[in-house]
Design a protein around this motif. Sequence first.
Motif, PDB file in Angstrom:
ATOM      1  N   GLY A  64       2.252   2.302  -3.267  1.00 62.44           N
ATOM      2  CA  GLY A  64       1.350   2.833  -4.284  1.00 62.44           C
ATOM      3  C   GLY A  64       0.386   1.830  -4.875  1.00 62.44           C
ATOM      4  O   GLY A  64      -0.406   2.180  -5.752  1.00 62.44           O
ATOM      5  N   VAL A  65       0.443   0.579  -4.409  1.00 63.59           N
ATOM      6  CA  VAL A  65      -0.478  -0.440  -4.915  1.00 63.59           C
ATOM      7  C   VAL A  65      -1.846  -0.236  -4.274  1.00 63.59           C
ATOM      8  O   VAL A  65      -1.946   0.168  -3.118  1.00 63.59           O
ATOM      9  N   SER A  66      -2.905  -0.525  -5.013  1.00 63.97           N
ATOM     10  CA  SER A  66      -4.255  -0.366  -4.469  1.00 63.97           C
ATOM     11  C   SER A  66      -4.466  -1.336  -3.303  1.00 63.97           C
ATOM     12  O   SER A  66      -3.896  -2.439  -3.293  1.00 63.97           O
ATOM     13  N   PRO A  67      -5.283  -0.962  -2.314  1.00 62.72           N
ATOM     14  CA  PRO A  67      -5.537  -1.859  -1.176  1.00 62.72           C
ATOM     15  C   PRO A  67      -6.065  -3.225  -1.595  1.00 62.72           C
ATOM     16  O   PRO A  67      -5.729  -4.237  -0.979  1.00 62.72           O
ATOM     17  N   LEU A  68      -6.882  -3.280  -2.649  1.00 61.21           N
ATOM     18  CA  LEU A  68      -7.409  -4.567  -3.104  1.00 61.21           C
ATOM     19  C   LEU A  68      -6.297  -5.468  -3.635  1.00 61.21           C
ATOM     20  O   LEU A  68      -6.232  -6.659  -3.320  1.00 61.21           O
ATOM     21  N   GLU A  69      -5.418  -4.907  -4.434  1.00 59.88           N
ATOM     22  CA  GLU A  69      -4.305  -5.687  -4.974  1.00 59.88           C
ATOM     23  C   GLU A  69      -3.336  -6.082  -3.859  1.00 59.88           C
ATOM     24  O   GLU A  69      -2.805  -7.196  -3.847  1.00 59.88           O
ATOM     25  N   ALA A  70      -3.110  -5.148  -2.921  1.00 59.61           N
ATOM     26  CA  ALA A  70      -2.241  -5.464  -1.785  1.00 59.61           C
ATOM     27  C   ALA A  70      -2.833  -6.595  -0.953  1.00 59.61           C
ATOM     28  O   ALA A  70      -2.120  -7.479  -0.478  1.00 59.61           O
ATOM     29  N   VAL A  85       0.836  -1.203   0.000  1.00 67.04           N
ATOM     30  CA  VAL A  85       0.000   0.000   0.000  1.00 67.04           C
ATOM     31  C   VAL A  85       0.868   1.250   0.000  1.00 67.04           C
ATOM     32  O   VAL A  85       0.633   2.198  -0.759  1.00 67.04           O
TER      33      VAL A  85
END
Length: 250
Positions: free
Chosen positions: A206-212, A203
Amino acid sequence: MLTPQLVTGTLVGISALVVLATVLLLAVRAPKPFAPALAVLQGTVQLAAISLILSNIIRSPFWIGVALFVMFTVATWTAARRLGAYRRMVGPVASAMGAGVVVSLAVVFSTGAIEFSPRYVLAIGGIVIGNAMTIATLSGRRFVELTGDHWEEVEGWLALGARPREATVDLVRRAVHAAMVPTTDQTRTTGLVTLPGAFVGAVFGGVSPLEAGRFQIVVLASIIGCGAVVAIVLTRWLAPVRVRPAVLHN
């Protein structure tokens, strides 16, 4: 980017926490009260060194393989020396950990759950190896302790004609269960009690919370899969006991 102010704040915060832990351990006269402080110091030096090294090798499959080999070797040595005579235990520990790590990573990358690239191999490999070491230590020590505590029961089975492996089959099951409890609890409470490092790091990167979240659950599943293999292989290797094991102190 690291700034002098950030570095200073980090050092002050770490030092305060280490002093707090050491003072409390000294106050209760706990054994080896300076061990946590030395562990933090050692970990700091090692992380600083590996950070500098990884910045240059993160895209090189060869050097990532070397890094993983070093991690695995150190993890094996650490777990083996916790279980008694190092030379006698290094084979079982290395075999159990190797089986768990290979199976887990093979599933993760062959299914496409995580992209097969040098950086992800290093990241997932390092996490899985570290947890394999912990589960090897927990399962091995718990089996030895249970065998010692229930030695009269084991001797009774042997006297009745049971083979050494059969005499400790229930102790193997209990050791495997005990070793898996911390990992199972961590997975069960993820998002409610804890936010794991892989999730937070993704997170912040810079990764989206869903992808994380997707990445983190794959990591947790790989740890569980690896842990189950490690605990079962190691305890079954240790199962044929003919003499009462020595008490573990370290």
